[in-house]
Design a protein around this motif. Structure first.
Motif, mmCIF file in Angstrom:
data_model
loop_
_atom_site.group_PDB
_atom_site.id
_atom_site.type_symbol
_atom_site.label_atom_id
_atom_site.label_comp_id
_atom_site.label_asym_id
_atom_site.label_seq_id
_atom_site.Cartn_x
_atom_site.Cartn_y
_atom_site.Cartn_z
ATOM 1 N N VAL A 128 0.820 -1.230 0.123
ATOM 2 C CA VAL A 128 -0.058 -0.082 -0.122
ATOM 3 C C VAL A 128 1.007 1.235 0.141
ATOM 4 N N THR A 129 0.774 2.058 -1.290
ATOM 5 C CA THR A 129 1.598 3.331 -1.110
ATOM 6 C C THR A 129 0.713 4.709 -0.403
ATOM 7 N N SER A 130 -0.440 4.607 -0.730
ATOM 8 C CA SER A 130 -1.251 5.752 -0.135
ATOM 9 C C SER A 130 -2.844 5.211 0.097
ATOM 10 N N ARG A 131 -3.213 6.245 0.997
ATOM 11 C CA ARG A 131 -4.805 6.079 1.374
ATOM 12 C C ARG A 131 -5.410 7.472 1.303
ATOM 13 N N ASN A 132 -6.663 7.302 0.874
ATOM 14 C CA ASN A 132 -7.387 8.752 0.698
ATOM 15 C C ASN A 132 -8.673 8.194 1.458
ATOM 16 N N LYS A 133 -9.422 9.053 2.366
ATOM 17 C CA LYS A 133 -10.606 8.960 2.882
ATOM 18 C C LYS A 133 -11.836 9.018 1.764
ATOM 19 N N GLY A 134 -11.572 9.862 0.734
ATOM 20 C CA GLY A 134 -12.838 9.898 -0.185
ATOM 21 C C GLY A 134 -12.366 10.749 -1.236
ATOM 22 N N GLY A 135 -13.085 10.782 -2.176
ATOM 23 C CA GLY A 135 -12.807 11.551 -3.354
ATOM 24 C C GLY A 135 -13.738 11.056 -4.915
ATOM 25 N N ILE A 136 -13.340 11.501 -5.873
ATOM 26 C CA ILE A 136 -13.926 11.176 -6.828
ATOM 27 C C ILE A 136 -12.729 10.084 -7.730
ATOM 28 N N ASP B 180 -12.953 6.638 -12.544
ATOM 29 C CA ASP B 180 -14.102 6.724 -13.436
ATOM 30 C C ASP B 180 -15.272 7.485 -13.221
ATOM 31 N N GLY B 181 -15.053 8.623 -12.513
ATOM 32 C CA GLY B 181 -15.690 9.701 -12.280
ATOM 33 C C GLY B 181 -16.825 9.300 -11.259
ATOM 34 N N VAL B 182 -16.872 8.480 -10.338
ATOM 35 C CA VAL B 182 -17.695 8.096 -9.322
ATOM 36 C C VAL B 182 -17.474 8.384 -7.994
ATOM 37 N N GLN B 183 -18.022 9.002 -7.089
ATOM 38 C CA GLN B 183 -17.522 9.590 -5.677
ATOM 39 C C GLN B 183 -17.364 8.206 -5.072
ATOM 40 N N VAL B 184 -16.137 7.941 -4.444
ATOM 41 C CA VAL B 184 -15.628 6.679 -3.696
ATOM 42 C C VAL B 184 -15.179 7.198 -2.383
ATOM 43 N N GLU B 185 -15.001 6.204 -1.526
ATOM 44 C CA GLU B 185 -14.614 6.542 -0.274
ATOM 45 C C GLU B 185 -13.488 5.231 0.196
ATOM 46 N N HIS B 186 -12.731 5.495 1.223
ATOM 47 C CA HIS B 186 -11.658 4.314 1.603
ATOM 48 C C HIS B 186 -10.907 3.590 0.439
ATOM 49 N N VAL B 187 -10.193 4.789 -0.025
ATOM 50 C CA VAL B 187 -9.341 4.423 -1.083
ATOM 51 C C VAL B 187 -8.110 4.032 -0.743
ATOM 52 N N VAL B 188 -7.490 2.522 -1.144
ATOM 53 C CA VAL B 188 -6.270 2.098 -0.635
ATOM 54 C C VAL B 188 -5.595 1.943 -2.100
#
Length: 179
Positions: free
Chosen positions: A104-112, A115-123
């Motif tokens: 795992v290189t980075s994590r992001n709690k949320g964003g787009i 594919d243009g879809v709102q996402v959460e828990h990006v690993v």
């Protein structure tokens, strides 16, 4: 009339059985905070339909890790003791990472998402040729289109599975991708 009623009850019962066997809360999948204790072995169920194995694949590494099986479209969260604590199906995007060991290189709690879809828990665990590979959960519950023209590396999970991945996979956690 009694024959039609009996037939209708039989159909409803069968459909209920199928729904229970494929429901997200089916007992073969562990819940957050629990231990993975049951698995479906490859073969056939009582109704004779083919099942995918949920057993941790042999040759998937050792120690604490995330295992992503491309062919099975399944992920396992594996503790330091080498035992799976959770497994779940995922929806891959058009692009897939090569089999191998990543971190795992980075994590992001949320964003787009890409594919243009709102996402959460990006690993995120790998980037290759401009494609970012990572696990995420769509806020609207959607899965990526595996036939989309745009090459994205999103590996989509349900929101509950995304939350479990988020808790488990910290930066530098090993991610083993197998065919």
């Amino acid at each position: 009339m009694a024959v039609l009623t009996a037939a209708a009850l039989g159909v409803v019962g069968f459909l209920g059985y199928q729904a229970a066997a494929t429901a997200p809360d089916h007992p073969t999948l562990a819940r957050p905070g629990s231990h993975f204790s049951q698995s479906k072995e490859k073969g056939k169920d009582k109704a004779g339909s083919k099942q995918k194995s949920t057993a941790l694949p042999a040759g998937s590494g050792t120690g604490e890790r995330v295992v992503y099986a491309l062919h099975d479209k399944r992920v396992w969260l594996v503790g330091a003791d080498g035992k799976a604590t959770r497994t779940f199906e995922v929806g891959p995007s058009p692009a897939s990472p090569d089999p191998g060991t990543y971190a795992v290189t980075s994590r992001n709690k949320g964003g787009i998402g890409s594919d243009g879809v709102q996402v959460e828990h990006v690993v995120v665990f790998h980037t290759e040729g401009g494609v970012v590979f990572g696990f995420s959960a769509a806020v609207d519950g959607s899965m990526p289109d595996p036939n989309a023209r745009k090459r994205t590396g999103a590996v989509r999970e349900s929101r509950a599975d995304g939350a479990a991945m988020w808790e488990f996979a910290q930066v530098s956690t090993k991610v083993v991708v197998i065919a």
